[in-house]
Design a protein around this motif. Sequence first.
Motif, PDB file in Angstrom:
ATOM      1  N   VAL A  13       0.832  -1.203   0.000  1.00 53.05           N
ATOM      2  CA  VAL A  13       0.000   0.000   0.000  1.00 53.05           C
ATOM      3  C   VAL A  13       0.869   1.258   0.000  1.00 53.05           C
ATOM      4  O   VAL A  13       0.586   2.228  -0.730  1.00 53.05           O
ATOM      5  CB  VAL A  13      -0.943  -0.013   1.219  1.00 53.05           C
ATOM      6  CG1 VAL A  13      -1.632   1.332   1.379  1.00 53.05           C
ATOM      7  CG2 VAL A  13      -1.981  -1.111   1.076  1.00 53.05           C
ATOM      8  N   LEU A  14       1.940   1.260   0.783  1.00 53.27           N
ATOM      9  CA  LEU A  14       2.826   2.425   0.796  1.00 53.27           C
ATOM     10  C   LEU A  14       3.543   2.588  -0.541  1.00 53.27           C
ATOM     11  O   LEU A  14       3.706   3.710  -1.036  1.00 53.27           O
ATOM     12  CB  LEU A  14       3.839   2.289   1.931  1.00 53.27           C
ATOM     13  CG  LEU A  14       3.267   2.396   3.346  1.00 53.27           C
ATOM     14  CD1 LEU A  14       4.340   2.144   4.386  1.00 53.27           C
ATOM     15  CD2 LEU A  14       2.638   3.763   3.564  1.00 53.27           C
ATOM     16  N   LEU A  15       3.966   1.484  -1.138  1.00 52.49           N
ATOM     17  CA  LEU A  15       4.596   1.574  -2.457  1.00 52.49           C
ATOM     18  C   LEU A  15       3.595   2.039  -3.510  1.00 52.49           C
ATOM     19  O   LEU A  15       3.956   2.758  -4.447  1.00 52.49           O
ATOM     20  CB  LEU A  15       5.187   0.221  -2.850  1.00 52.49           C
ATOM     21  CG  LEU A  15       6.434  -0.229  -2.079  1.00 52.49           C
ATOM     22  CD1 LEU A  15       6.916  -1.571  -2.601  1.00 52.49           C
ATOM     23  CD2 LEU A  15       7.545   0.806  -2.193  1.00 52.49           C
ATOM     24  N   ALA A  16       2.351   1.623  -3.374  1.00 51.32           N
ATOM     25  CA  ALA A  16       1.327   2.080  -4.317  1.00 51.32           C
ATOM     26  C   ALA A  16       1.134   3.590  -4.208  1.00 51.32           C
ATOM     27  O   ALA A  16       1.007   4.294  -5.212  1.00 51.32           O
ATOM     28  CB  ALA A  16       0.013   1.349  -4.062  1.00 51.32           C
ATOM     29  N   ALA A  34       4.071   8.279  -8.609  1.00 41.15           N
ATOM     30  CA  ALA A  34       5.287   8.826  -9.220  1.00 41.15           C
ATOM     31  C   ALA A  34       5.448   8.344 -10.654  1.00 41.15           C
ATOM     32  O   ALA A  34       5.771   9.136 -11.556  1.00 41.15           O
ATOM     33  CB  ALA A  34       6.506   8.429  -8.387  1.00 41.15           C
ATOM     34  N   PHE A  35       5.223   7.044 -10.887  1.00 43.04           N
ATOM     35  CA  PHE A  35       5.362   6.514 -12.243  1.00 43.04           C
ATOM     36  C   PHE A  35       4.342   7.148 -13.184  1.00 43.04           C
ATOM     37  O   PHE A  35       4.663   7.527 -14.317  1.00 43.04           O
ATOM     38  CB  PHE A  35       5.187   5.002 -12.236  1.00 43.04           C
ATOM     39  CG  PHE A  35       6.290   4.256 -11.545  1.00 43.04           C
ATOM     40  CD1 PHE A  35       7.428   4.907 -11.122  1.00 43.04           C
ATOM     41  CD2 PHE A  35       6.188   2.896 -11.295  1.00 43.04           C
ATOM     42  CE1 PHE A  35       8.447   4.233 -10.463  1.00 43.04           C
ATOM     43  CE2 PHE A  35       7.196   2.204 -10.662  1.00 43.04           C
ATOM     44  CZ  PHE A  35       8.332   2.878 -10.236  1.00 43.04           C
ATOM     45  N   GLY A  76       0.760   1.991 -12.688  1.00 44.45           N
ATOM     46  CA  GLY A  76       1.266   3.361 -12.726  1.00 44.45           C
ATOM     47  C   GLY A  76       1.720   3.779 -14.115  1.00 44.45           C
ATOM     48  O   GLY A  76       1.379   4.865 -14.594  1.00 44.45           O
ATOM     49  N   CYS A  77       2.477   2.914 -14.783  1.00 45.95           N
ATOM     50  CA  CYS A  77       2.955   3.247 -16.133  1.00 45.95           C
ATOM     51  C   CYS A  77       1.808   3.286 -17.134  1.00 45.95           C
ATOM     52  O   CYS A  77       1.783   4.138 -18.034  1.00 45.95           O
ATOM     53  CB  CYS A  77       4.018   2.237 -16.568  1.00 45.95           C
ATOM     54  SG  CYS A  77       5.542   2.296 -15.599  1.00 45.95           S
ATOM     55  N   TRP A  78       0.850   2.362 -16.991  1.00 45.44           N
ATOM     56  CA  TRP A  78      -0.294   2.343 -17.911  1.00 45.44           C
ATOM     57  C   TRP A  78      -1.111   3.628 -17.802  1.00 45.44           C
ATOM     58  O   TRP A  78      -1.482   4.227 -18.810  1.00 45.44           O
ATOM     59  CB  TRP A  78      -1.163   1.125 -17.621  1.00 45.44           C
ATOM     60  CG  TRP A  78      -2.556   1.215 -18.164  1.00 45.44           C
ATOM     61  CD1 TRP A  78      -3.706   1.432 -17.478  1.00 45.44           C
ATOM     62  CD2 TRP A  78      -2.945   1.109 -19.541  1.00 45.44           C
ATOM     63  NE1 TRP A  78      -4.785   1.457 -18.318  1.00 45.44           N
ATOM     64  CE2 TRP A  78      -4.348   1.259 -19.592  1.00 45.44           C
ATOM     65  CE3 TRP A  78      -2.253   0.895 -20.722  1.00 45.44           C
ATOM     66  CZ2 TRP A  78      -5.067   1.212 -20.786  1.00 45.44           C
ATOM     67  CZ3 TRP A  78      -2.963   0.849 -21.920  1.00 45.44           C
ATOM     68  CH2 TRP A  78      -4.349   1.001 -21.935  1.00 45.44           C
ATOM     69  N   VAL A  80      -3.139  10.186 -12.403  1.00 45.86           N
ATOM     70  CA  VAL A  80      -2.338   9.899 -11.198  1.00 45.86           C
ATOM     71  C   VAL A  80      -3.237   9.386 -10.084  1.00 45.86           C
ATOM     72  O   VAL A  80      -2.911   8.397  -9.404  1.00 45.86           O
ATOM     73  CB  VAL A  80      -1.567  11.161 -10.766  1.00 45.86           C
ATOM     74  CG1 VAL A  80      -0.952  10.958  -9.386  1.00 45.86           C
ATOM     75  CG2 VAL A  80      -0.482  11.498 -11.773  1.00 45.86           C
ATOM     76  N   THR A  81      -4.371  10.044  -9.889  1.00 48.83           N
ATOM     77  CA  THR A  81      -5.323   9.584  -8.877  1.00 48.83           C
ATOM     78  C   THR A  81      -5.826   8.181  -9.189  1.00 48.83           C
ATOM     79  O   THR A  81      -5.907   7.314  -8.305  1.00 48.83           O
ATOM     80  CB  THR A  81      -6.507  10.555  -8.791  1.00 48.83           C
ATOM     81  OG1 THR A  81      -6.018  11.863  -8.512  1.00 48.83           O
ATOM     82  CG2 THR A  81      -7.478  10.138  -7.704  1.00 48.83           C
TER      83      THR A  81
END
Length: 386
Positions: free
Chosen positions: A231-234, A240-241, A341-343, A359-360
Amino acid sequence: MPKAKTKSLKADFAVDAGEGGTAVLRPTGNWIVTRTEGLGDRLRQALKSYEHITVDGSHIEGLDTAGAYLLRTAVGDRLQGEVFTGQDNYARLYGIVGSHAAPIADYVQENPEPPKMWLHPFYFALVKLGKLAMRFKNGFIAQAVFMGHIITQLMMSLARPGSMRWAALVNVMQRAGIEAIPIVLMTSFFIGGVLGFIGVLQLNQFGSGIFAVDMVAIFALREFAPLVTAVLLAGRSASAFAAEVGAMKMNQEIDAMRVMGIDPYEALIVPRLIGLVVMSTFITFLSTLGMMFGGMLAIWSALGAGPAVFLQRLQDYVPFYNFFVGIVRPPLFAATIAIVGCWQGMQVKDDVLSLGRQVTTAVVQSIFLVFMLDAMFAVLFNGFTM
């Protein structure tokens, strides 16, 4: 002294019926954008029964593009003769607007009025369902193509390590991995402490407070440490990505990369995917240690059982397979976060609102998918022993 005649400010008109279905329209007042409110419907209603219309513009006091467009759309192709005889400025303005205005019938045909839900509930529901199905189909196809491109490029990068962009990979590992360690450790420490206090508080009612050690260790190893880390990485990496790739898409840098013969998937997406997957396991391991450390301090302060008791009970009563069940999840969680994130970054359009929206969406979708995958793992490894 007689008063000067006051000019009419509000736009209005008069319609005189002629012979053979012909009408004479006499616009009056100021036909400008601030004086024509509600005029369009009345004008179209007054002219709808006439086949030919002659316009006498000698009584009009002012005209802008809004008024000219309103007059053009109301008269349509039924105009006979000139509109503003002897008024060159108005005639020129009407001609400019008329050259870009389509007949009303064509506009109505190309832009039909949406059906009212209360009039056609079943039809409205079917239309909405069809649109959702088409949107899902198009999105599924686009994501399948995106995934296929990523998998192909990933296999090529693994087959030819020399083509890997190592500088970008190391940069991602530092920003998405190493820089995330402090917040992950602090969050895990506090969650472990809360688990320890709650476990002791509840189990002490049955004289089994020492079992809080088992509860904290199993929860940290199997569920909470991988989930909290993901969750924190998400929240950090998916946003960010999406922002980084989206900003490059918005500034047409990705198009420039393609023109120069650089594959954006190889340069932007594969390093982010591999870097996050590699670092996720290490960060989850640290999160597990931080959570158990917080739980140990909480149990020590509540029960007086020191670190030696905690470690001995951890060795005797918490099997190693709990660590295995937890540590196999982070790579899949990290791959999901990086891909989402990249998609979403690649879906950014040419405006800032689109960037913020994607981003959201990246953060929300990645967290949702992480919880869904975690639930699937929990069911898959239910009762797992070795």
